[in-house]
Scaffold this motif. Structure first.
Motif, PDB file in Angstrom:
ATOM      1  N   PRO A 104       0.827  -1.197   0.000  1.00  0.00           N
ATOM      2  CA  PRO A 104       0.000   0.000   0.000  1.00  0.00           C
ATOM      3  C   PRO A 104       0.870   1.260   0.000  1.00  0.00           C
ATOM      4  N   ALA A 105       0.547   2.156  -0.903  1.00  0.00           N
ATOM      5  CA  ALA A 105       1.398   3.318  -1.139  1.00  0.00           C
ATOM      6  C   ALA A 105       0.694   4.600  -0.748  1.00  0.00           C
ATOM      7  N   HIS A 110       5.194  15.699  -0.136  1.00  0.00           N
ATOM      8  CA  HIS A 110       5.453  15.463  -1.553  1.00  0.00           C
ATOM      9  C   HIS A 110       6.203  14.160  -1.794  1.00  0.00           C
ATOM     10  N   ASP A 111       6.506  13.418  -0.747  1.00  0.00           N
ATOM     11  CA  ASP A 111       7.358  12.240  -0.873  1.00  0.00           C
ATOM     12  C   ASP A 111       6.533  10.962  -0.948  1.00  0.00           C
ATOM     13  N   PRO A 112       6.686  10.167  -2.023  1.00  0.00           N
ATOM     14  CA  PRO A 112       6.004   8.876  -2.083  1.00  0.00           C
ATOM     15  C   PRO A 112       6.640   7.898  -1.106  1.00  0.00           C
ATOM     16  N   VAL A 113       5.806   7.103  -0.428  1.00  0.00           N
ATOM     17  CA  VAL A 113       6.304   6.144   0.554  1.00  0.00           C
ATOM     18  C   VAL A 113       5.522   4.846   0.443  1.00  0.00           C
ATOM     19  N   ALA A 114       6.172   3.754   0.860  1.00  0.00           N
ATOM     20  CA  ALA A 114       5.485   2.483   1.043  1.00  0.00           C
ATOM     21  C   ALA A 114       4.941   2.494   2.476  1.00  0.00           C
ATOM     22  N   LEU A 115       3.636   2.539   2.608  1.00  0.00           N
ATOM     23  CA  LEU A 115       3.020   2.805   3.907  1.00  0.00           C
ATOM     24  C   LEU A 115       3.125   1.651   4.887  1.00  0.00           C
ATOM     25  N   ASP A 116       3.486   0.450   4.406  1.00  0.00           N
ATOM     26  CA  ASP A 116       3.646  -0.653   5.348  1.00  0.00           C
ATOM     27  C   ASP A 116       4.999  -0.622   6.043  1.00  0.00           C
ATOM     28  N   ALA A 120       9.918   4.159   7.319  1.00  0.00           N
ATOM     29  CA  ALA A 120       9.937   5.062   6.171  1.00  0.00           C
ATOM     30  C   ALA A 120       8.935   6.196   6.356  1.00  0.00           C
ATOM     31  N   VAL A 121       7.766   5.880   6.919  1.00  0.00           N
ATOM     32  CA  VAL A 121       6.760   6.910   7.158  1.00  0.00           C
ATOM     33  C   VAL A 121       7.285   7.930   8.165  1.00  0.00           C
ATOM     34  N   GLY A 127      11.207  14.714   7.348  1.00  0.00           N
ATOM     35  CA  GLY A 127      11.903  15.324   6.221  1.00  0.00           C
ATOM     36  C   GLY A 127      12.970  14.466   5.613  1.00  0.00           C
ATOM     37  N   GLY A 128      12.894  13.160   5.847  1.00  0.00           N
ATOM     38  CA  GLY A 128      13.936  12.264   5.370  1.00  0.00           C
ATOM     39  C   GLY A 128      13.753  11.742   3.966  1.00  0.00           C
ATOM     40  N   GLY A 129      12.760  12.235   3.229  1.00  0.00           N
ATOM     41  CA  GLY A 129      12.568  11.785   1.851  1.00  0.00           C
ATOM     42  C   GLY A 129      11.749  10.522   1.781  1.00  0.00           C
ATOM     43  N   GLY A 130      11.375  10.150   0.565  1.00  0.00           N
ATOM     44  CA  GLY A 130      10.526   8.990   0.347  1.00  0.00           C
ATOM     45  C   GLY A 130      11.236   7.896  -0.409  1.00  0.00           C
TER      46      GLY A 130
END
Length: 532
Positions: A104-105, A110-116, A120-121, A127-130
């Motif tokens: 699930p994404a 503005h940063d795309p992340v893998a929500l699982d 990363a979230v 502010g660590g990027g996606g």
């Protein structure tokens, strides 16, 4: 003439303020001498614009097909519980963001992340990027190195023959690869024959259909082929001005594309007097303000003309009267990339890329319940089974239940269709379509009625609302089935009638396909859909 001045100003305002406050809109209307109702009309139509002030951090969670199959609903509920008391974090659902391989994404800002991935979230919130987007080498690339880019263009312009380019596209039977499948050579020929000038060339990079993300990979890894294809198209039809219309969620890809455009100018492949040929073509990037409907070519044009992105009645077609009423060539990302190779290398080369009696190759997005969701380059004529094997088979040893071979708008096929070859006619004969070039594999154990309703809900949410059949029909279908585990008595007949009405009377393709995937589940999987 520059497109979408008002939309550009709204975008700048939102970038500055984080949303669109009412006093600022009034000030904008006065400054640019535009009636406030025009600004209100645009700012409330496009999904990218915020009319309410957001919290400091926004986590956007995709709610559509591939992410739903990957546990998106459960992840949404977990995030809502986790940040329920946090005054700085806002959780919201959004339509497909084109990161289906990471389902699930979502986005954090503005940063795309893998929500699982909780880490990363949290990193993105700080502010660590996606997600990292690695550069990949593809067999579809016509060049071994960046130093060779536009070498074919340099040779072609020296003795340019637009009729030869059109004939090669026709001989190779290249068709539009964004979903509609219109013959590319015929489109270039028709626009070229239009006497009116100026003419325009547009690349439709607004892929927004659940399960579809192949164009994102092409833009990131092979932007030079897209640019080269657009220049060849421009020389064929007689245009000196073009745009790549890209969805705002594709920020990394936009940067890669802009870098490629800048480099093309620096080496003489864009701009005035391309490679001393006498041809000129200028290319810019137009960032979409959001909405699946903008993938429909006339809605895209309405957006570029500072209007609400609502499809036009056809005819006239864009090739006759497109942007600002002028002849306009519109193809999608993958079509231009393959056209670059076909115009340069011809039919024997293209035929050699296919399998058996099929010609060419194809980028396919693969997502759903597979081990390795990703973009794959396949020979046309490869089977769905072979594509599934490339993606590592079904995840966790699950069995296959259903396949949407052409994205969320394509009809679902049963597992017995795995040996169908991937091509326009073969998939149509099987009861589905190649569509947007996105195969979504659904494992046994999923509620297929829920899957169908999820797709219909996407189209309901993304309908522009212009025509009654689409606006009312999609809402009726969702109201009838949402949250149910069974099919209400008489619902199958009602849905058949709704679908037929929408197919026959909707203005554009969205309304015409909105119920199709759901109907295919009711028809092809009757044993898995319970009735009252």
């Amino acid at each position: 003439m520059k497109p979408a001045f008002i939309l550009h100003e709204l975008t700048l305002l939102q970038e500055r303020e984080g949303w669109l406050p009412e006093p600022e809109l009034r000030a904008l209307a006065e400054r640019i001498q535009v009636p406030l109702h025009r600004i209100e009309s645009l700012s409330t139509f496009y999904t990218h614009f915020r009319r309410a002030e957001p919290k400091k951090h926004v986590i956007a969670v995709c709610r559509d097909l591939s992410c739903m199959l990957a546990g998106g609903r459960q992840r949404l509920a977990a995030l809502q519980a986790q940040y329920a008391d946090d005054p700085d974090v806002q959780i919201e659902e959004v339509s497909c963001i084109g990161r289906c391989e990471h389902a699930p994404a979502g986005f954090v800002g503005h940063d795309p992340v893998a929500l699982d991935d909780d880490a990363a979230v949290k990193a993105a919130l700080q502010g660590g990027g996606g997600l990292d987007v690695p550069q990949r080498r593809w067999d579809a690339d016509l060049y071994e190195s960046a130093d060779e880019h536009y070498g074919n263009l340099r040779q072609l312009v020296a003795a340019w023959d637009p009729a030869r380019a059109v004939q090669r596209l026709k001989d190779c039977n290249l068709r539009g690869l964004g979903g509609a499948g219109f013959p590319t050579g015929l489109k270039w020929e028709l626009v070229g024959k239009e006497p009116a000038t100026p003419k325009y060339v547009i690349c439709n990079a607004d892929e927004s259909e659940p399960g579809t993300f192949k164009d994102r990979a092409i833009l990131h890894d092979l932007p030079h082929l897209v640019i080269e294809g657009m220049v060849l198209g421009a020389m064929t039809v007689g245009s000196e001005r073009g745009w790549v219309f890209i969805r705002h969620e594709y920020e990394a890809e936009r940067h890669a594309l802009q870098q490629a455009i800048d480099r093309a100018y620096s080496v003489g492949a864009l701009g005035k007097n391309i490679f001393d040929s006498g041809f000129s073509f200028d290319l810019d990037v137009f960032v979409s303000p959001g909405g699946y409907i903008l993938g429909e070519e006339t809605a895209l044009l309405e957006c570029m003309e500072d209007q609400r992105g609502e499809p036009r009645n056809k005819p006239p077609f864009p090739g006759n009267q497109g942007l600002w009423g002028q002849p306009t060539l519109i193809n999608n990302v993958e079509t231009y990339a393959h056209a670059a190779g076909i115009v340069a290398r011809g039919v024997e080369w293209w035929d050699g890329l296919g399998k058996g009696d099929f010609s060419g190759h194809k980028f396919i997005s693969v997502s759903g319940d597979v081990a390795r969701p990703d973009v794959y380059l396949i020979a046309m004529g490869s089977t769905l089974r072979e594509l599934l094997e490339m993606a590592g088979g079904m995840a966790d040893g699950k069995s296959l239940a259903a396949i949407a071979p052409g994205g969320a708008s394509s009809n679902f096929l049963p597992a017995s269709s795995l040996d169908v070859e991937i091509d326009f006619k073969t998939l149509a004969d099987a009861g589905s379509m190649l569509g947007s070039g996105a195969a979504v594999f659904v494992a046994e154990g999923n509620d297929l009625l829920d899957v169908g309703v999820n797709v219909t809900t996407f189209f309901r949410n993304e309908s522009c609302g212009k025509c009654v059949p689409c606006r009312v029909g999609s809402e009726k279908a969702v109201e009838l089935l949402q949250g149910r585990k069974d099919l209400p008595a008489g619902a199958d007949q009602l849905l058949e009638e709704l679908n037929e009405t929408m197919v026959q009377t909707s203005i554009c393709g969205l309304g015409q396909v909105a119920l199709g995937p759901l109907m295919s589940i009711l028809r092809n999987f009757p044993d898995q859909v319970q009735s009252e």
